[in-house]
Write an enzyme that holds these catalytic residues in place. Structure first.
Site, PDB file in Angstrom:
ATOM      1  N   THR A  52     -85.630 -38.598  22.691  1.00  0.00           N
ATOM      2  CA  THR A  52     -86.981 -38.044  22.570  1.00  0.00           C
ATOM      3  C   THR A  52     -87.318 -37.278  23.845  1.00  0.00           C
ATOM      4  OG1 THR A  52     -87.635 -39.847  21.116  1.00  0.00           O
ATOM      5  CG2 THR A  52     -89.415 -38.636  22.193  1.00  0.00           C
ATOM      6  N   ASN A  62     -80.558 -38.443  10.407  1.00  0.00           N
ATOM      7  CA  ASN A  62     -80.668 -39.894  10.574  1.00  0.00           C
ATOM      8  C   ASN A  62     -80.919 -40.634   9.268  1.00  0.00           C
ATOM      9  OD1 ASN A  62     -82.994 -38.194  11.288  1.00  0.00           O
ATOM     10  ND2 ASN A  62     -84.163 -40.095  11.238  1.00  0.00           N
ATOM     11  N   HIS A 105     -78.641 -45.830  22.340  1.00  0.00           N
ATOM     12  CA  HIS A 105     -78.705 -47.040  21.511  1.00  0.00           C
ATOM     13  C   HIS A 105     -78.187 -46.870  20.094  1.00  0.00           C
ATOM     14  CE1 HIS A 105     -82.635 -46.200  19.312  1.00  0.00           C
ATOM     15  NE2 HIS A 105     -82.687 -45.296  20.267  1.00  0.00           N
ATOM     16  N   THR A 136     -86.325 -42.327  39.922  1.00  0.00           N
ATOM     17  CA  THR A 136     -85.120 -43.096  40.266  1.00  0.00           C
ATOM     18  C   THR A 136     -84.332 -43.420  39.006  1.00  0.00           C
ATOM     19  OG1 THR A 136     -86.313 -44.032  42.128  1.00  0.00           O
ATOM     20  CG2 THR A 136     -84.336 -45.211  41.425  1.00  0.00           C
ATOM     21  N   CYS A 141     -87.803 -44.810  12.603  1.00  0.00           N
ATOM     22  CA  CYS A 141     -88.777 -44.359  13.597  1.00  0.00           C
ATOM     23  C   CYS A 141     -90.153 -44.248  12.960  1.00  0.00           C
ATOM     24  CB  CYS A 141     -88.371 -43.018  14.184  1.00  0.00           C
ATOM     25  SG  CYS A 141     -86.891 -43.136  15.171  1.00  0.00           S
TER      26      CYS A 141
HETATM   27  N1  PLP Z   1     -83.037 -37.892  16.898  1.00  0.00           N
HETATM   28  C1  PLP Z   1     -82.589 -38.615  15.871  1.00  0.00           C
HETATM   29  C2  PLP Z   1     -81.818 -37.939  14.790  1.00  0.00           C
HETATM   30  C3  PLP Z   1     -82.843 -39.991  15.821  1.00  0.00           C
HETATM   31  O1  PLP Z   1     -82.397 -40.705  14.790  1.00  0.00           O
HETATM   32  C4  PLP Z   1     -83.587 -40.587  16.866  1.00  0.00           C
HETATM   33  C5  PLP Z   1     -83.930 -42.030  16.808  1.00  0.00           C
HETATM   34  O2  PLP Z   1     -84.188 -42.585  15.772  1.00  0.00           O
HETATM   35  C6  PLP Z   1     -84.023 -39.782  17.917  1.00  0.00           C
HETATM   36  C7  PLP Z   1     -83.730 -38.438  17.906  1.00  0.00           C
HETATM   37  C8  PLP Z   1     -84.840 -40.341  19.066  1.00  0.00           C
HETATM   38  O3  PLP Z   1     -84.103 -41.188  19.881  1.00  0.00           O
HETATM   39  P1  PLP Z   1     -84.844 -42.119  20.944  1.00  0.00           P
HETATM   40  O4  PLP Z   1     -85.848 -42.927  20.187  1.00  0.00           O
HETATM   41  O5  PLP Z   1     -83.780 -42.939  21.548  1.00  0.00           O
HETATM   42  O6  PLP Z   1     -85.513 -41.242  21.925  1.00  0.00           O
END
Ligand code: PLP
Length: 389
Positions: free
Chosen positions: A73, A155, A205, A242, A336
């Site tokens: 993000t 995703n 992650h 940092t 998300c």
């Molecule tokens: N982009 C995609 C395709 C994702 O699936 C995700 C997380 O679900 C992200 C970006 C965002 O990642 P983060 O929450 O680690 O910033």
């Protein structure tokens, strides 16, 4: 005795790899600032730079092209600005164009004004409509430069986009390309040069690293975004603060393992296809009162780890709760956006109607998934269908 839960939600977050955890624990012992000049600081710096090398290797980049962030993000927000810099000369961008299936971290457009955010469609197979995009890009030739965002793999559906082709089109039209490679990382090979992206974003992650670490990879170390967090000049002056040494160390180690396992992961397509065949068969029973089962993007090139499907008439939220009680974790739509009961914007962009989109369930696998887990999911899902129909 409680049996182990079955976790099939890797696209939301993967369980941490033991190797990543080990690297994090070792890094925690360092407990120094990577900018300090003393021996402890140099040790912390070495941990960060070792991880940078591992992340760079994932896409065949040079370590100086990797900018560590707190996740994808933040990496995306860093690029999402109407200003780029090449060798300290500002490049002003008119607009951002993005596909209708981008993750919310791109969808919001970052520092672009709302009126300067435009979208281009995908077809019913979930793949960017190249003819439509060609028309759009033809209209931009000779105008001011622009940014275009297209994710490598989605995703929710796992559908892979023709990014290489799109990057050539974007270059010919005088634009810059931002690619969200979060879900593709460690699941398909990524070669930065071949892909032709100007900016690639990653998060740790989804690969078995810790949450709270990610990276922006610059396609060309001379082409830089406008910093979002200024401060002590860390990360080539692009991301002040940092460094989170332990998270970065875990991220680097997870990437190393993911790269080593890439060939094996890709071969899992046969398990996915067999699983999807079994799912379809489950709904063919003559006493089944629910509609047929649809696997979204079944005809498209997709990640081996993702299956997104819906059964007409089945409420995904209810099915999810039922599976959860049986010890199985899967998700509906995008994790998300969990908590929201709106239909997925990705499925809607593919022309799926609201009712079917609300029935969508996503199963996503990864490094700790065993074939027995899929079998147990199928058994639990079959009894869930019986209960709910
Ligand atoms: N982009 C995609 C395709 C994702 O699936 C995700 C997380 O679900 C992200 C970006 C965002 O990642 P983060 O929450 O680690 O910033």
């Amino acid at each position: 005795m409680t049996s182990k839960r079955i976790y099939l939600d890797y696209n939301a977050s993967a369980p941490i790899l033991p190797e990543a955890k080990g690297a994090m624990l070792a890094a925690l012992e360092a407990s120094a600032n990577a900018s300090s000049v003393h021996a402890n600081g140099r040790n912390a710096r070495a941990i960060v730079e070792t991880a940078r090398g591992k992340v760079a290797a994932l896409v065949g980049a040079d370590p100086n092209q990797v900018i560590f962030t707190s996740g994808a993000t933040e990496a995306a927000q860093l690029v999402l600005s109407p200003m780029l810099n090449r060798k300290n000369r500002a490049i002003e961008l008119d607009k951002i164009y993005m596909s209708t299936i981008e993750h919310p971290c791109i969808q919001n457009g970052g520092r672009f004004e709302a009126e300067n955010i435009a979208r281009f469609p995908v077809d019913r197979h979930g793949v960017v409509d190249l003819a439509e995009l060609e028309r759009l890009l033809a209209s931009l030739v000779g105008k001011n430069p622009f940014l275009l965002a297209l994710m490598l793999a989605n995703n929710e559906t796992g559908i892979i986009q023709p990014v290489k082709k799109v990057s050539q089109m974007v270059k010919s039209a005088g634009g810059y390309l931002l690619v969200d490679a979060v879900q593709a990382a460690g699941r398909v090979p990524i070669d930065l040069r071949q892909l032709g992206a100007d900016f690639l974003v990653f998060t740790s992650h989804k690969l078995g690293g810790p949450q709270g670490a990610g990276a922006l990879i610059l396609g060309d170390a001379e082409l830089k975004p406008e910093p979002l967090i200024r401060g002590g000049g860390q990360e080539s002056r692009l991301r002040g603060g940092t460094e989170n040494i332990a998270a970065i160390a875990g991220f680097g180690e997870a990437v190393r393992i993911a790269l080593e396992s890439l060939e094996y992961i890709q071969r899992l397509i046969y398990i996915r296809d067999r699983f999807e065949g079994q799912l379809v068969d489950l709904c063919k029973g003559k006493d089944n009162r629910l509609g047929p089962l649809t696997v979204f993007g079944r005809e498209s090139e997709r990640l081996a780890n993702t299956t997104c499907f819906a059964i007409n008439g089945l409420n995904a939220e209810t099915a999810l709760i039922s599976l959860d009680l049986d010890g199985i974790s899967v998700s509906s739509g995008s994790a998300c956006s969990s908590g929201k009961v709106e239909p997925s914007h990705v499925l809607k962009a593919m022309g799926v109607d609201d009712q079917q989109a609300k029935a969508a369930i996503r199963v996503s696998t990864g490094w700790d998934t065993r074939p027995e887990d899929i079998t147990k999911f199928l058994e639990a899902f079959a009894s869930c269908l019986k209960r709910l129909t």
